[in-house]
Design a protein around this motif. Sequence first.
Motif, PDB file in Angstrom:
ATOM      1  N   GLU A   1       0.832  -1.189   0.000  1.00 40.43           N
ATOM      2  CA  GLU A   1       0.000   0.000   0.000  1.00 40.43           C
ATOM      3  C   GLU A   1       0.878   1.253   0.000  1.00 40.43           C
ATOM      4  O   GLU A   1       2.059   1.211   0.304  1.00 40.43           O
ATOM      5  N   GLY A   2       0.268   2.405  -0.330  1.00 39.99           N
ATOM      6  CA  GLY A   2       1.015   3.658  -0.332  1.00 39.99           C
ATOM      7  C   GLY A   2       1.727   3.868  -1.648  1.00 39.99           C
ATOM      8  O   GLY A   2       1.495   3.173  -2.619  1.00 39.99           O
ATOM      9  N   SER A   3       2.627   4.845  -1.692  1.00 39.49           N
ATOM     10  CA  SER A   3       3.293   5.199  -2.937  1.00 39.49           C
ATOM     11  C   SER A   3       4.388   4.195  -3.272  1.00 39.49           C
ATOM     12  O   SER A   3       4.926   3.533  -2.407  1.00 39.49           O
ATOM     13  N   GLY A   4       4.711   4.116  -4.588  1.00 42.40           N
ATOM     14  CA  GLY A   4       5.785   3.236  -5.019  1.00 42.40           C
ATOM     15  C   GLY A   4       7.101   3.635  -4.377  1.00 42.40           C
ATOM     16  O   GLY A   4       7.908   2.800  -4.039  1.00 42.40           O
ATOM     17  N   ARG A   5       7.312   4.941  -4.200  1.00 39.61           N
ATOM     18  CA  ARG A   5       8.548   5.413  -3.588  1.00 39.61           C
ATOM     19  C   ARG A   5       8.693   4.889  -2.170  1.00 39.61           C
ATOM     20  O   ARG A   5       9.753   4.443  -1.768  1.00 39.61           O
ATOM     21  N   ALA A   6       7.612   4.897  -1.412  1.00 38.95           N
ATOM     22  CA  ALA A   6       7.660   4.397  -0.035  1.00 38.95           C
ATOM     23  C   ALA A   6       7.998   2.918  -0.011  1.00 38.95           C
ATOM     24  O   ALA A   6       8.738   2.447   0.833  1.00 38.95           O
ATOM     25  N   ARG A   7       7.453   2.152  -0.906  1.00 38.08           N
ATOM     26  CA  ARG A   7       7.733   0.723  -0.951  1.00 38.08           C
ATOM     27  C   ARG A   7       9.200   0.474  -1.252  1.00 38.08           C
ATOM     28  O   ARG A   7       9.839  -0.378  -0.646  1.00 38.08           O
ATOM     29  N   LEU A   8       9.716   1.183  -2.231  1.00 43.01           N
ATOM     30  CA  LEU A   8      11.119   1.031  -2.591  1.00 43.01           C
ATOM     31  C   LEU A   8      12.025   1.386  -1.418  1.00 43.01           C
ATOM     32  O   LEU A   8      13.003   0.681  -1.130  1.00 43.01           O
ATOM     33  N   GLU A   9      11.697   2.460  -0.718  1.00 47.08           N
ATOM     34  CA  GLU A   9      12.511   2.881   0.418  1.00 47.08           C
ATOM     35  C   GLU A   9      12.484   1.849   1.531  1.00 47.08           C
ATOM     36  O   GLU A   9      13.493   1.630   2.228  1.00 47.08           O
ATOM     37  N   GLU A  10      11.328   1.186   1.734  1.00 47.73           N
ATOM     38  CA  GLU A  10      11.233   0.188   2.791  1.00 47.73           C
ATOM     39  C   GLU A  10      12.124  -1.015   2.491  1.00 47.73           C
ATOM     40  O   GLU A  10      12.812  -1.530   3.363  1.00 47.73           O
ATOM     41  N   GLY A  32      19.474  -2.683   3.953  1.00 45.02           N
ATOM     42  CA  GLY A  32      20.686  -1.951   4.294  1.00 45.02           C
ATOM     43  C   GLY A  32      21.419  -1.396   3.102  1.00 45.02           C
ATOM     44  O   GLY A  32      22.653  -1.308   3.090  1.00 45.02           O
ATOM     45  N   VAL A  33      20.647  -0.987   2.066  1.00 46.42           N
ATOM     46  CA  VAL A  33      21.261  -0.427   0.858  1.00 46.42           C
ATOM     47  C   VAL A  33      20.488   0.817   0.450  1.00 46.42           C
ATOM     48  O   VAL A  33      19.462   1.158   1.046  1.00 46.42           O
ATOM     49  N   SER A  34      20.957   1.479  -0.590  1.00 39.08           N
ATOM     50  CA  SER A  34      20.254   2.654  -1.105  1.00 39.08           C
ATOM     51  C   SER A  34      19.115   2.222  -2.027  1.00 39.08           C
ATOM     52  O   SER A  34      19.093   1.096  -2.537  1.00 39.08           O
ATOM     53  N   THR A  35      18.176   3.145  -2.258  1.00 41.16           N
ATOM     54  CA  THR A  35      17.085   2.845  -3.191  1.00 41.16           C
ATOM     55  C   THR A  35      17.626   2.623  -4.595  1.00 41.16           C
ATOM     56  O   THR A  35      17.093   1.814  -5.356  1.00 41.16           O
ATOM     57  N   ALA A  36      18.702   3.333  -4.939  1.00 37.99           N
ATOM     58  CA  ALA A  36      19.303   3.154  -6.261  1.00 37.99           C
ATOM     59  C   ALA A  36      19.844   1.738  -6.431  1.00 37.99           C
ATOM     60  O   ALA A  36      19.744   1.137  -7.508  1.00 37.99           O
ATOM     61  N   THR A  37      20.393   1.179  -5.359  1.00 40.04           N
ATOM     62  CA  THR A  37      20.925  -0.179  -5.414  1.00 40.04           C
ATOM     63  C   THR A  37      19.800  -1.198  -5.576  1.00 40.04           C
ATOM     64  O   THR A  37      19.933  -2.188  -6.307  1.00 40.04           O
ATOM     65  N   VAL A  38      18.667  -0.944  -4.926  1.00 40.93           N
ATOM     66  CA  VAL A  38      17.512  -1.838  -5.095  1.00 40.93           C
ATOM     67  C   VAL A  38      17.062  -1.822  -6.548  1.00 40.93           C
ATOM     68  O   VAL A  38      16.844  -2.868  -7.173  1.00 40.93           O
ATOM     69  N   SER A  39      16.916  -0.642  -7.117  1.00 46.87           N
ATOM     70  CA  SER A  39      16.504  -0.525  -8.511  1.00 46.87           C
ATOM     71  C   SER A  39      17.508  -1.203  -9.439  1.00 46.87           C
ATOM     72  O   SER A  39      17.140  -1.910 -10.378  1.00 46.87           O
TER      73      SER A  39
END
Length: 356
Positions: A17-26, A32-39
Amino acid sequence: MTEKPDEPATQARRVREGSGRARLEEVARRAGVSTATVSRAFNMPERVSPETRDRIFSTAKALGWVPNAAGRALASNRTHIAGVIIPTLDNEIFSHQVGAMQRVFAEHGLNLLIACSNYDPDLSFRQAKAMIETGVEALALAGETHPQALYDKLDALRIPYVLTYAYRKDAPHAMIGFDNEAAFIQITDYLLNLGHRRFAVVMQPSDNNDRVLARLRGIDSALSRAGLKLAQHHFFTGKASLDFGIRAARQLAAEAPETRPTAIVCGNDTLALGVHIGLTQAGARIPGDFSITGFDDIELASKISPALTTMFVDNKEIGTIAARQLVLCLGKENTRPASHQIMAALRARQTTDGPA
């Protein structure tokens, strides 16, 4: 008041639920990594270390998170879409495979997306990424020549895939097809057993085509065992077209009878039919002056005169088995498609005989 830790189901729901940005940040925070690393782990997995990549994937899986809108549909509601990427629309063998896949997928309520890569692995990669973003649940690809990044991406997103029109016993992927090298050993041995010792090869380009490379290995292996070697000026490679086969045949027919080859091995039936036409136009006798073999046993192969010696591969069976293997994997955690070998069968007809 002490806040109670979320239950796993609650955690997953909050991430969805919530914004895509929030999910990525979670996902990034817990891994223990950056959002860029997840992407990057999902979009360019080859640029993330295996240890970090595995941690990100396991975290995303625990939270029920899959990147992009199509991926979220896969995580919850089915998209009912499968994809197939073929190298060309110019050959009926791939239309037979795709038609068979379409029938199986339709029986299971799946729609089929089709793309043509023109033997370009980079284009195939882009097409596959577009299909993944659209939400394909399963994917079929022709042959093995694809970027490792594509295989990594499919594995990372748990999308089952199969490789068709080729088979290799120890391949790390599910392969539904035939052993190209063994097939061309068989057809070359057939000509050797007829008594031929001077050979020519008319083949489609080998660039980005593992099937053609395997066929050339098969011819070379059979000739080597017989103590023979293909002369470089008797090796023709070009577009798999009638015109190229005709041009190659004219060059061969112009050679002196005592030095020219007596057997011509062609990479597919289209090239063989072109050679057939070119030799006939040059006044050569088939098979008196030249024996010709093709591959695929397309419909026209048995209709011309003299009828073409070739090898038959049941491409409808390849497509049917490939689609069934992918359907079996849908909705089943950690299930992978299984490889299946289809045997190629020699169809000896009137374009081959012993040398005159």
